[in-house]
Design a protein around this motif. Structure first.
Motif, mmCIF file in Angstrom:
data_model
loop_
_atom_site.group_PDB
_atom_site.id
_atom_site.type_symbol
_atom_site.label_atom_id
_atom_site.label_comp_id
_atom_site.label_asym_id
_atom_site.label_seq_id
_atom_site.Cartn_x
_atom_site.Cartn_y
_atom_site.Cartn_z
ATOM 1 N N VAL A 247 7.558 -4.566 9.068
ATOM 2 C CA VAL A 247 7.092 -3.557 8.128
ATOM 3 C C VAL A 247 8.300 -2.992 7.398
ATOM 4 C CG1 VAL A 247 7.117 -1.668 9.828
ATOM 5 C CG2 VAL A 247 5.635 -1.511 7.840
ATOM 6 N N THR B 156 1.478 5.342 1.535
ATOM 7 C CA THR B 156 1.054 6.389 2.457
ATOM 8 C C THR B 156 0.452 7.509 1.619
ATOM 9 O OG1 THR B 156 3.059 7.718 2.380
ATOM 10 C CG2 THR B 156 3.051 5.863 3.923
ATOM 11 N N PRO B 157 -0.300 8.423 2.264
ATOM 12 C CA PRO B 157 -0.892 9.529 1.490
ATOM 13 C C PRO B 157 0.153 10.333 0.724
ATOM 14 C CG PRO B 157 -1.908 9.409 3.641
ATOM 15 C CD PRO B 157 -0.769 8.432 3.662
ATOM 16 N N ALA B 158 1.390 10.334 1.206
ATOM 17 C CA ALA B 158 2.445 11.054 0.485
ATOM 18 C C ALA B 158 3.036 10.195 -0.626
ATOM 19 C CB ALA B 158 3.536 11.501 1.455
ATOM 20 N N GLY B 159 2.560 8.958 -0.769
ATOM 21 C CA GLY B 159 2.971 8.127 -1.903
ATOM 22 C C GLY B 159 4.118 7.176 -1.601
ATOM 23 N N ILE B 160 4.468 7.013 -0.342
ATOM 24 C CA ILE B 160 5.563 6.106 0.002
ATOM 25 C C ILE B 160 5.006 4.684 0.142
ATOM 26 C CG2 ILE B 160 7.326 5.575 1.749
ATOM 27 C CD1 ILE B 160 6.898 8.700 2.462
ATOM 28 N N ARG C 205 0.854 -1.189 0.000
ATOM 29 C CA ARG C 205 0.000 0.000 0.000
ATOM 30 C C ARG C 205 0.892 1.243 0.000
ATOM 31 N NH1 ARG C 205 -0.118 2.123 5.240
ATOM 32 N NH2 ARG C 205 0.653 0.671 6.817
ATOM 33 N N VAL D 297 4.407 0.960 1.418
ATOM 34 C CA VAL D 297 4.504 0.316 2.728
ATOM 35 C C VAL D 297 4.095 -1.142 2.555
ATOM 36 C CG1 VAL D 297 3.688 0.297 5.113
ATOM 37 C CG2 VAL D 297 3.812 2.469 3.873
ATOM 38 N N SER E 19 1.774 0.720 17.690
ATOM 39 C CA SER E 19 1.159 2.054 17.641
ATOM 40 C C SER E 19 1.199 2.629 19.042
ATOM 41 C CB SER E 19 -0.295 1.973 17.154
ATOM 42 O OG SER E 19 -1.121 1.486 18.199
ATOM 43 N N ALA E 20 0.711 3.847 19.173
ATOM 44 C CA ALA E 20 0.709 4.489 20.483
ATOM 45 C C ALA E 20 -0.190 3.727 21.455
ATOM 46 C CB ALA E 20 0.245 5.932 20.359
ATOM 47 N N LEU F 88 9.360 0.156 4.413
ATOM 48 C CA LEU F 88 8.895 1.346 3.686
ATOM 49 C C LEU F 88 9.826 1.626 2.508
ATOM 50 C CD1 LEU F 88 7.469 1.765 6.547
ATOM 51 C CD2 LEU F 88 7.549 4.195 6.004
#
Lengths: 721, 91
Positions: B40, B7-11, B5, B13, B68-69, B42
């Motif tokens: 994971v 990220t919204p910035a196009g990286i 997939r 993952v 995650s947090a 990137l």
């Protein structure tokens, strides 16, 4: 010498005296010196003397050409200024099209519609060459009595120029064409429609307010058109207000098609300035038969006004949200009363105010309970989300329903009132969210444009590559907007044509037209849309409406939230099954037993509106009380609150018993575009008491010094708290 | 192995699970060890892994971080990948 009282577009609540060497200039636009500037103003009244000392009195630079604005228009401006407690000059500026406001030269009047031959022309015609164009024009005019524009245009490309020459010679004389106002292609009315039309027609010539409450698809527009035909037949002008620019082209087409001979003027803010000025002047000169427009059209001067129609009267876009905060619906009713003509407020979901007036007999209620074409209203069902496994926010039952429509070649609409890809971008590692630097709101992810955008102040940034706080690159969109829903539906149904309609995909009227045409042509199978698609549209092959995320508005704090959600869902549901095919509405909710959804399932507007009205009565909210808001915005919240606190003290000192003032509080969206905002609510049981208080109170507040950067305004009958 | 997939910035993952099996020494005695951890990758590493067949043997390097947090589960973030010859691998 005459003293002119001039309304100037400055934030000062009074008229300004100027001297002029004229007898009467009331209604004229004038250019006047103001400080070191020159401003355009409107002469509201004239008097022989001024209270301004003679040495301070300045002279009008010049009186602008053009006929005066009529008295009724000046009265309307005066009334709005008093009612909305807004400077008359700013009201006048708002009520004029931008070109006239700036004092530009008036656009040329519309060309004449026809020409008649003069006696000199008839006598001289035989002297023209037997086969010349001029001869043929003169002969045609003599035989038919007149020569109209289409005939001239059909004759030759040079004919217009030839006519001009003949007019110069005095052989032809321009005349206003007599419009043919007869309607064509009127649809047959069912009984309730016919009853409504005759009630309205019988009221022509006197003031009366009608609430036309018709279920979605009941043919309200047809009632308007018949009523307009009756008004035109009496030699009157009709004013029709619609909520959205987006809706005007369709309606314009329908009105123009019904009255092909009538002079139709459209007025909305999406038009060019010259066209707006021309339309305004045409209406003012009585040379428009029908004026169709958005809220600003309510200020169009209409010397022969006979009927006012407000379509979708409940719609929030009739309220102006800046400058003078007025309700075009309320101004329309006022205008009708001022002019002694009937006004028709139409809606499938009337505002509670209008509903209350209709129940109490102040408005006359006209009901249309049957759909005009479809056999019945759509079936409304709730999909219980509790325990449901959602795929990209879609419940299995909704996915199956869409699948069934695709198999039958029908259209579906999935309604989600949130544009963008996702309402927030967040970092799962550290909890950062994409807040706006200038507003107390989140920046919305617009993936298609690769931007984060604030829907409140308009600021936009490129999407950050990594979390600005912790550096994690795997930041993720949270929640769902129409773009994400569009992607999800396309992935679920790869063969289907998915079309998104929201303010991003239909940013301009032209783009919206293109989308609309595609939907009508059946070039879309699944529509994803915001409230843009909820209003007034008629798509015959649309048989399914799915509603997502309606629960979000169920528990909102604004006392009108329930009314708005109910109206919105009833409206959007009403888009389905309008023609021969039966319609269905599926609402995804975790509260299927909520009375609002129950009432929707039964299409029982009256009962739920009754429940809401009872709640309002018990809580002492409008329409059982009259409200005004004093709002302040400043760089710091403390400044805004301090200003309102002072205003509250002033109110206390005035001692109006009939008025309740509440504490100053920060607004729900406290910070917008770098300014922090607070408000103070004023309420009274009776309208005159509220206005008497506002007059005295605002005068005192205007006299106060305010800190730099602080701005304040008042809103009468606020739509939102 | 998950689906690649962006990220919204196009990286790009890629999320996956890593299986490990080895023989280690513990308190002076040898023992068998197996572990499965969430991983994971990137950017280019995500593309590289996405092109590999499920079950490929790799030697990876990177760092551990919480999922995650709201979760204390560790996830291995892969920065270095070395594909190993199938022959050298015990299955």
């Amino acid at each position: 010498m005459t003293i002119l009282q001039v309304a100037l577009d400055v934030p000062v609540a009074r008229l300004f005296d100027y001297a002029a060497d004229v007898g009467d200039a009331v209604g004229k636009r004038v250019l006047v010196p103001f400080g070191r500037r020159e401003l355009v103003g409107v002469v509201m009244s004239c008097s022989p003397a001024s209270e301004v000392p003679a040495e301070q009195l300045r002279a009008v630079t010049r009186i602008l050409p053009g006929s005066a604005l009529p008295g009724e228009w000046l009265q309307l401006v005066g009334f709005c200024s008093r009612y909305y407690h807004h400077p008359a000059g700013e009201v006048a500026a708002l009520a004029l099209p931008p070109g006239l406001r700036r004092g530009e030269a008036l656009p040329r009047p519309a060309p004449p519609g026809a020409w008649i031959p003069t006696p000199a022309g008839i006598e001289a015609a035989p002297s023209l060459g037997a086969r010349s164009l001029e001869r043929r024009l003169m002969e045609g005019a003599r035989q038919a009595g007149t020569l109209d524009r289409p005939t001239v245009a059909a004759m030759s490309a040079r004919a217009r120029a030839a006519v001009r020459v003949l007019v110069e010679r005095g052989w032809l004389e321009p005349v206003e064409a007599v419009p043919d106002l007869a309607p064509v292609g009127a649809l047959p009315l069912h009984d309730a429609q016919a009853g409504a039309v005759s009630a309205i027609a019988a009221a022509l010539g006197r003031f009366d307010t009608f609430l036309l409450h018709g279920v979605t698809g009941s043919g309200k527009t047809e009632v308007y058109l018949h009523a307009i035909a009756a008004a035109l037949a009496r030699g009157g002008q009709a004013l029709m207000l619609v909520p959205e620019i987006a809706l005007t082209p369709q309606l314009e087409g329908r009105v123009a098609g019904r009255f092909p001979g009538a002079r139709l003027v459209s007025l909305h803010s999406g038009m060019g300035e010259a066209a707006r000025s021309r339309g305004f002047l045409q209406a003012k000169a009585g040379q428009a038969d029908i004026v169709l427009g958005t809220r600003l059209a309510v200020f169009t001067p209409l010397p022969r006004l006979a009927l006012v129609v407000v379509d979708e009267e409940h719609d929030a876009s009739f309220r102006q949200q800046d400058g003078m905060r007025y309700s075009a619906r309320d101004v329309a009713v006022l205008r009708a009363r001022q002019r002694g003509v009937p006004v028709v407020l139409g809606s499938a979901t009337p505002s509670l105010e209008s509903f209350h007036h209709a129940r109490s007999g102040r408005y006359r209620l006209l009901k249309l309970e049957q759909r005009a074409v479809a056999a019945s209203l759509p079936t409304v069902r709730c999909i219980d989300l509790r325990g449901a496994r959602l795929h990209e926010g879609l419940a299995p039952a909704l996915v199956e329903a869409i699948e069934a429509r695709l198999a039958r070649g029908e259209q579906s609409l999935v309604f989600l009132n949130r544009r963008g890809y996702a309402p927030v971008l967040a970092c799962p590692a550290c909890g950062w969210v994409s807040g706006c630097d200038h507003c107390s709101a989140n920046m919305v992810l617009h993936l298609a444009d690769r931007l984060l955008r604030c829907h409140h102040c308009g600021v936009q940034h490129p999407i950050p590559r990594a979390c600005p706080t912790c550096g994690n690159q795997d930041i993720q969109p949270f929640g769902r907007g129409t773009q994400r829903l569009e992607d999800a539906l396309q992935a679920l149904f790869p063969a289907a044509r998915v079309l998104r309609v929201d303010r991003d995909s239909a940013a301009t009227a032209q783009r919206w037209q293109v989308l609309c045409a595609r939907i009508h042509a059946g070039e879309a199978d699944i529509l994803v849309g915001t409230q843009m698609l909820a209003k007034g549209h008629d798509f015959p092959r649309l048989t399914l409406v799915g509603v997502l995320n309606a629960d979000a508005s169920l528990f909102a704090s604004d006392f009108r939230a329930g009314e708005r959600l109910f109206a919105q869902l009833m409206q959007v549901g009403g888009r389905s099954g309008r023609a021969e095919l039966p319609g269905e509405v599926l609402i995804q909710t975790s509260y299927p037993e909520h009375p609002l959804y129950q009432a929707l399932r039964q299409h029982d507007f009256d009962r739920y509106a009754g429940v809401l009205l009872e709640e309002r009565r018990n809580a002492g909210f409008p329409p059982f009380a009259f409200q005004a808001l004093l709002r302040a915005e400043a760089p710091q919240m403390a400044q805004a609150l301090a200003f309102l606190g002072e205003a509250l003290k002033v109110a206390g000192a005035l001692g109006h018993d009939a008025v309740t003032t509440y504490e100053a509080v920060p607004m729900r969206l406290a910070r917008v575009a770098g300014l922090e905002r607070a408000r103070l609510l004023v309420e009274a049981r009776r309208r005159p008491a509220l206005h008497a208080f506002l007059d005295a109170w605002l005068e005192r507040i205007r006299g106060q010094r305010v800190p730099r950067g602080l701005r304040w305004h008042v809103e009468v009958d606020p739509g939102e708290l | 192995m998950g689906v690649l997939r962006h990220t919204p910035a196009g990286i790009p993952v890629l999320q996956f699970r890593l299986n490990h099996r080895s023989r280690q020494t513990e308190a002076g005695l040898p023992r068998d060890v197996t572990v499965e951890v969430a991983g994971v990758a990137l950017g280019p590493q995500a593309r590289l892994l996405a092109g590999a067949a499920l079950g490929s043997s790799v030697r990876v390097g990177g760092f551990l971080a919480e999922r995650s947090a709201r979760s204390t589960q560790p996830v291995i973030h892969v920065n270095e990948i070395e594909f190993l010859e199938q022959d050298n691998v015990q299955r």
